[in-house]
Design a protein around this motif. Structure first.
Motif, PDB file in Angstrom:
ATOM      1  N   LEU A  43       0.834  -1.203   0.000  1.00 53.01           N
ATOM      2  CA  LEU A  43       0.000   0.000   0.000  1.00 53.01           C
ATOM      3  C   LEU A  43       0.869   1.254   0.000  1.00 53.01           C
ATOM      4  O   LEU A  43       0.604   2.211  -0.735  1.00 53.01           O
ATOM      5  CB  LEU A  43      -0.931   0.003   1.214  1.00 53.01           C
TER       6      LEU A  43
ATOM      7  N   LEU B  31      -8.982   4.424   3.209  1.00 54.27           N
ATOM      8  CA  LEU B  31      -8.282   4.494   1.917  1.00 54.27           C
ATOM      9  C   LEU B  31      -8.943   5.542   1.015  1.00 54.27           C
ATOM     10  O   LEU B  31     -10.171   5.668   0.993  1.00 54.27           O
ATOM     11  CB  LEU B  31      -8.316   3.141   1.215  1.00 54.27           C
TER      12      LEU B  31
ATOM     13  N   THR C 194      -8.235   3.648  -6.883  1.00 56.41           N
ATOM     14  CA  THR C 194      -7.852   2.635  -5.887  1.00 56.41           C
ATOM     15  C   THR C 194      -8.458   1.274  -6.219  1.00 56.41           C
ATOM     16  O   THR C 194      -7.815   0.238  -6.023  1.00 56.41           O
ATOM     17  CB  THR C 194      -8.292   3.088  -4.486  1.00 56.41           C
TER      18      THR C 194
ATOM     19  N   LEU D  72      -6.017  -2.146  -5.986  1.00 60.75           N
ATOM     20  CA  LEU D  72      -6.109  -3.143  -4.911  1.00 60.75           C
ATOM     21  C   LEU D  72      -6.033  -4.595  -5.390  1.00 60.75           C
ATOM     22  O   LEU D  72      -5.359  -5.414  -4.748  1.00 60.75           O
ATOM     23  CB  LEU D  72      -7.376  -2.924  -4.091  1.00 60.75           C
TER      24      LEU D  72
END
Length: 211
Positions: free
Chosen positions: A33, A59, A118, A122
């Motif tokens: 991350l 996040l 994002t 991920l």
């Protein structure tokens, strides 16, 4: 800000390996991350005899924009070298800066990159975790990839939505299973709070110490 829930569900994990798996998941998730520039407010991991689970809160919806400085050829370099540098940066020479290095002048370019969403990053991080995970003993069952025991399920939820992920012959979904003998059927989840609650109802206590 949003939540990421990641569960790796498999056949029975030897008890001596469970605590180490929980700690390793936290370490790898933090590492990847941070590498992707995704800040978060909290990160927790859990382990049971058949699963290791990660939940990350806070996040962002996308990576921050990034700037990268690249050193190019000398100002008197051949035309082919200059053209190659311009093509690689997407800039023209008049958008570059000329700096003196030693006794020569070089072109320098600052390349601005917009951040990716994002939800697109991920699944790549999850796949990296699966590939980098090290077990004291692991096995192959359907190809070159390994895990401590055959995988049976994956959850990769971001902001309540299931993200596409596949490893070996297992594809991600929004479902998991409870206790092998004390529960029946699959469990659909929409968040970590929902996941924890429904697993408890299915006779699974996530917290290692509480269990």
């Amino acid at each position: 800000m949003a939540e990421w829930l990641f569960e790796i569900f498999s056949e029975e994990i030897p008890s001596r390996m469970q605590r180490g798996a929980q700690e390793q998941l936290a370490r790898l998730a933090t590492q990847f991350l941070e590498k992707e520039g995704l800040a978060f407010s909290s990160l927790k991991t859990f382990v049971t005899p058949r699963r290791v689970t990660l939940v990350v809160d806070g996040l962002p919806q996308s990576q921050p924009a990034q700037s990268e400085e690249r050193k190019g050829p000398r100002t008197d370099a051949p035309e082919m070298a200059l053209q190659g540098f311009m093509k690689s940066t997407g800039l023209s020479l008049d958008q570059c800066e000329v700096r003196e290095v030693g006794k020569a002048q070089f072109y320098f370019a600052v390349v601005n990159k917009p951040g990716k969403e994002t939800k697109d990053v991920l699944p790549q991080i999850a796949l990296q975790i699966l590939k980098e995970f090290k077990w004291p003993k692991s096995m192959r069952w359907n190809g070159p990839e390994t895990w401590v025991r055959p995988l049976r399920g994956l959850i990769c939820l971001f902001d309540g939505k299931s993200l596409p992920l596949s490893y070996v012959d297992v594809a991600s979904s929004d479902t998991t299973l409870g206790h092998r003998f004390l529960s029946e059927g699959s469990i659909q989840v929409s968040s970590f709070a929902d996941y924890e609650k429904k697993l408890k109802e299915a006779s699974v206590i996530l917290d290692f110490d509480a269990r």
